[in-house]
Design an enzyme around this catalytic site. Structure first.
Site, PDB file in Angstrom:
ATOM      1  N   ASP A 181       2.336  99.040  48.698  1.00 24.12           N
ATOM      2  CA  ASP A 181       2.285  97.730  48.982  1.00 24.12           C
ATOM      3  C   ASP A 181       3.726  97.252  49.824  1.00 24.12           C
ATOM      4  O   ASP A 181       4.167  96.232  49.595  1.00 24.12           O
ATOM      5  CB  ASP A 181       2.093  96.770  47.924  1.00 24.12           C
ATOM      6  CG  ASP A 181       2.002  95.300  48.436  1.00 24.12           C
ATOM      7  OD1 ASP A 181       1.633  94.788  49.643  1.00 24.12           O
ATOM      8  OD2 ASP A 181       2.338  94.221  47.565  1.00 24.12           O
TER       9      ASP A 181
ATOM     10  N   ARG B 155      16.946  86.628  46.134  1.00 20.43           N
ATOM     11  CA  ARG B 155      16.526  87.855  45.930  1.00 20.43           C
ATOM     12  C   ARG B 155      17.588  88.624  44.996  1.00 20.43           C
ATOM     13  O   ARG B 155      18.918  88.492  45.318  1.00 20.43           O
ATOM     14  CB  ARG B 155      16.386  88.804  46.944  1.00 20.43           C
ATOM     15  CG  ARG B 155      15.455  88.263  47.973  1.00 20.43           C
ATOM     16  CD  ARG B 155      13.855  88.512  47.420  1.00 20.43           C
ATOM     17  NE  ARG B 155      13.068  87.837  48.215  1.00 20.43           N
ATOM     18  CZ  ARG B 155      11.887  87.896  48.216  1.00 20.43           C
ATOM     19  NH1 ARG B 155      11.186  89.086  47.349  1.00 20.43           N
ATOM     20  NH2 ARG B 155      10.872  87.377  48.946  1.00 20.43           N
TER      21      ARG B 155
ATOM     22  N   ASP C   9      -5.710  89.814  48.499  1.00 16.81           N
ATOM     23  CA  ASP C   9      -5.443  88.570  49.104  1.00 16.81           C
ATOM     24  C   ASP C   9      -4.538  88.697  50.116  1.00 16.81           C
ATOM     25  O   ASP C   9      -3.872  89.407  50.161  1.00 16.81           O
ATOM     26  CB  ASP C   9      -5.372  87.442  47.930  1.00 16.81           C
ATOM     27  CG  ASP C   9      -3.891  87.970  47.183  1.00 16.81           C
ATOM     28  OD1 ASP C   9      -3.838  89.225  46.963  1.00 16.81           O
ATOM     29  OD2 ASP C   9      -2.968  87.150  47.008  1.00 16.81           O
TER      30      ASP C   9
ATOM     31  N   GLU D  26      -2.221  87.990  44.495  1.00 16.39           N
ATOM     32  CA  GLU D  26      -0.769  88.511  44.505  1.00 16.39           C
ATOM     33  C   GLU D  26       0.210  87.442  45.465  1.00 16.39           C
ATOM     34  O   GLU D  26       1.213  87.381  44.904  1.00 16.39           O
ATOM     35  CB  GLU D  26      -0.867  89.932  45.318  1.00 16.39           C
ATOM     36  CG  GLU D  26       0.604  90.658  45.157  1.00 16.39           C
ATOM     37  CD  GLU D  26       1.407  90.356  46.341  1.00 16.39           C
ATOM     38  OE1 GLU D  26       2.605  90.804  46.015  1.00 16.39           O
ATOM     39  OE2 GLU D  26       0.905  89.725  47.270  1.00 16.39           O
TER      40      GLU D  26
ATOM     41  N   HIS E 198      -3.477  94.818  46.591  1.00 13.26           N
ATOM     42  CA  HIS E 198      -4.125  93.424  46.444  1.00 13.26           C
ATOM     43  C   HIS E 198      -4.942  93.219  47.606  1.00 13.26           C
ATOM     44  O   HIS E 198      -4.495  93.642  48.865  1.00 13.26           O
ATOM     45  CB  HIS E 198      -2.842  92.362  46.289  1.00 13.26           C
ATOM     46  CG  HIS E 198      -1.975  92.224  47.424  1.00 13.26           C
ATOM     47  ND1 HIS E 198      -2.071  91.490  48.224  1.00 13.26           N
ATOM     48  CD2 HIS E 198      -0.775  92.898  47.520  1.00 13.26           C
ATOM     49  CE1 HIS E 198      -1.247  91.539  49.259  1.00 13.26           C
ATOM     50  NE2 HIS E 198      -0.472  92.278  48.910  1.00 13.26           N
TER      51      HIS E 198
ATOM     52  N   HIS F   7       3.051  89.061  56.762  1.00 11.20           N
ATOM     53  CA  HIS F   7       3.446  87.771  56.533  1.00 11.20           C
ATOM     54  C   HIS F   7       3.624  87.187  57.825  1.00 11.20           C
ATOM     55  O   HIS F   7       3.888  85.908  58.068  1.00 11.20           O
ATOM     56  CB  HIS F   7       4.486  87.557  55.624  1.00 11.20           C
ATOM     57  CG  HIS F   7       4.077  87.909  53.969  1.00 11.20           C
ATOM     58  ND1 HIS F   7       4.895  87.204  53.213  1.00 11.20           N
ATOM     59  CD2 HIS F   7       3.444  88.936  53.624  1.00 11.20           C
ATOM     60  CE1 HIS F   7       4.346  87.740  52.009  1.00 11.20           C
ATOM     61  NE2 HIS F   7       3.279  88.781  52.285  1.00 11.20           N
TER      62      HIS F   7
ATOM     63  N   THR G  22       9.739  57.603  63.305  1.00 15.65           N
ATOM     64  CA  THR G  22      10.986  56.852  62.811  1.00 15.65           C
ATOM     65  C   THR G  22      10.738  56.513  61.128  1.00 15.65           C
ATOM     66  O   THR G  22      10.402  55.529  61.025  1.00 15.65           O
ATOM     67  CB  THR G  22      11.511  55.732  63.565  1.00 15.65           C
ATOM     68  OG1 THR G  22      10.335  54.746  63.747  1.00 15.65           O
ATOM     69  CG2 THR G  22      11.787  56.251  65.038  1.00 15.65           C
TER      70      THR G  22
END
Length: 434
Positions: free
Chosen positions: A118, A270, A22, A87, A20, A372, A257
């Site tokens: 990947d 997961r 992206d 993805e 991928h 990431h 506030t």
């Protein structure tokens, strides 16, 4: 894209390589040492968003093709490249496309093997092949108390605040030891067998190095599990639940506030083999509904499963994996570890279910690449050797004997047929294994 193996390509097997293009969002002010969208070399490492996830591996396949062309060498197998651009945002439309492209005469109908790069090595030095991934069930839970945000000084103490309810709901999902508190989640988890336990003994993995690589050592220096086997099992073969954030809450610098009118909590599980996302959705929804009812709150609460994907488990003894292992040995001079992974790559299951062909995960990046995260990088050593491994893998596939697996149209016997005399010998579904 499609690249044929010379004039006799129709006789050759075909591999589809997925990647991928992206990437995750990134900004220098997030804590990057350089512009995340300008590839920057420092200390034999290439820093930039997408360098390892997944543009580097995607480019590697193109470099393999380019090398064969420049050298005037025919590809040993037909190569199909399938590069995705969504993805990181759920692969909208991709799974439907795979189903359509797998029909007779379409792009994927003659693919015999799939290869995906990947994911990452378990450590920083030893390569591996990955034969299992966890699935995913991603949720949001929202609580609304009014139509717009309120002043905490003027109205605090007079309304049932949404954030208070949401924090109670989120804290009911998991405790600080990592134990999932949702009833029914563990019901379908297969017990550990003695054979499975032995698989963890020879794996190259160090808990102390793991803490340093993931920037834990300098903060708490503690993990939920202390032994290698327990830690890898927790990461690979048991389900987990993680809290990700709260939307609608004040998160900027300074003080504000405000009583949020609506707060939305994000969390995910997961999943492991035998766990079904739809059943997990029911368990989570029933649990949160009960907890919310016990609060006695008059606010509005809603639970939504945003994404769901089953876990994936393959056969590491399949010829596809054996070809990848031989390629790794030739480049690195050592056999790869065979690992499962805690993350999710739903495309693996989609390919296998649509085509019935084997998928091999052949990682080329290291465990400390920080995909990431800030300062994502790709080691130059991994890049160069990764191209070598992928190219050698194609040649190892080209050496496999036997028919094209994609041409097998064997039909599995039905339950009724299996009851007929002699069915036992005929009951093994043909996998066209070379």
């Amino acid at each position: 894209a499609e690249f044929n193996a010379g004039e006799t390509f129709e006789e050759k097997k075909t591999v589809c390589c997925y990647a991928h293009l992206d990437v995750q969002p990134a900004a220098k002010e997030d804590g990057w040492d350089s512009d995340p969208f300008v590839l920057t070399e420092r200390d034999e490492k290439l820093y930039g968003r997408g360098s390892t996830d997944d543009k580097g591996p995607a480019l590697s396949w193109l470099w393999v093709i380019q090398a064969h062309r420049k050298l005037g060498v025919d590809l040993p197998v037909n190569v199909k490249l399938m590069f995705e651009g969504m993805e990181e945002s759920g692969s909208d439309g991709m799974f439907e496309a795979i189903a359509l492209l797998s029909k007779e005469g379409e792009f994927l109908s003659d693919v015999d093997f799939f290869c995906i790069s990947d994911n990452y090595w378990l450590g920083a030095n030893k390569p591996c092949l990955t034969y299992g991934l966890r699935g995913l069930a991603y949720f949001s839970v929202s609580v609304q108390c009014c139509e717009q945000d309120l002043h905490s000084g003027v109205l605090g103490g007079t309304v049932h605040e949404a954030m208070t309810d949401l924090v109670r709901l989120m804290s009911s999902l998991i405790d600080s030891s990592g134990k999932i508190l949702v009833p029914g989640i563990m019901d379908d988890v297969a017990p550990v067998t003695p054979e499975e336990e032995t698989l963890y003994e020879g794996i190259d993995f160090c808990c102390d190095a793991y803490k340093k690589e993931n920037k834990v050592a300098s903060v708490s220096n503690k993990l939920l599990k202390e032994s290698k086997k327990e830690l890898l099992m927790a990461r690979w073969r048991y389900p987990t639940l993680s809290l990700h954030g709260i939307e609608g809450a004040f998160a900027g610098a300074g003080a504000k506030t405000v009583i949020p009118a609506k707060s939305i909590g994000k969390f995910s599980l997961r999943l492991v083999p035998d766990q079904d996302p739809q059943r997990i959705e029911k368990c989570v929804t029933d649990h949160l509904n009960k907890v919310f009812a016990d609060l006695g709150s008059p606010n509005k609460m809603e639970v939504t499963m945003l994404h769901g994907a089953k876990a994936w488990l393959s056969d590491p003894k399949h010829p596809n994996f054996e070809a990848a292992a031989r390629a790794t040995e030739k480049v690195y001079g050592a056999s790869p570890d065979y690992t499962r992974e805690g993350g999710s790559i739903p495309i693996t299951t989609a390919f296998e279910e649509a085509t019935q062909m084997n998928v091999c995960l052949l990682p080329v990046g290291a465990c400390d690449d920080m995909a990431h995260s800030q300062n994502e990088k790709y080691n130059k050593r991994n890049l160069i050797n990764g191209v070598k491994v992928l190219g050698t893998y194609l040649h190892e596939l080209g050496k496999l004997d036997g028919p094209k697996p994609s041409k097998c149209r064997c039909v599995e016997l039905t339950a009724e047929e299996l009851m007929e005399p002699g069915a036992f010998l005929r009951g093994f579904k043909c996998k066209c294994v070379m």
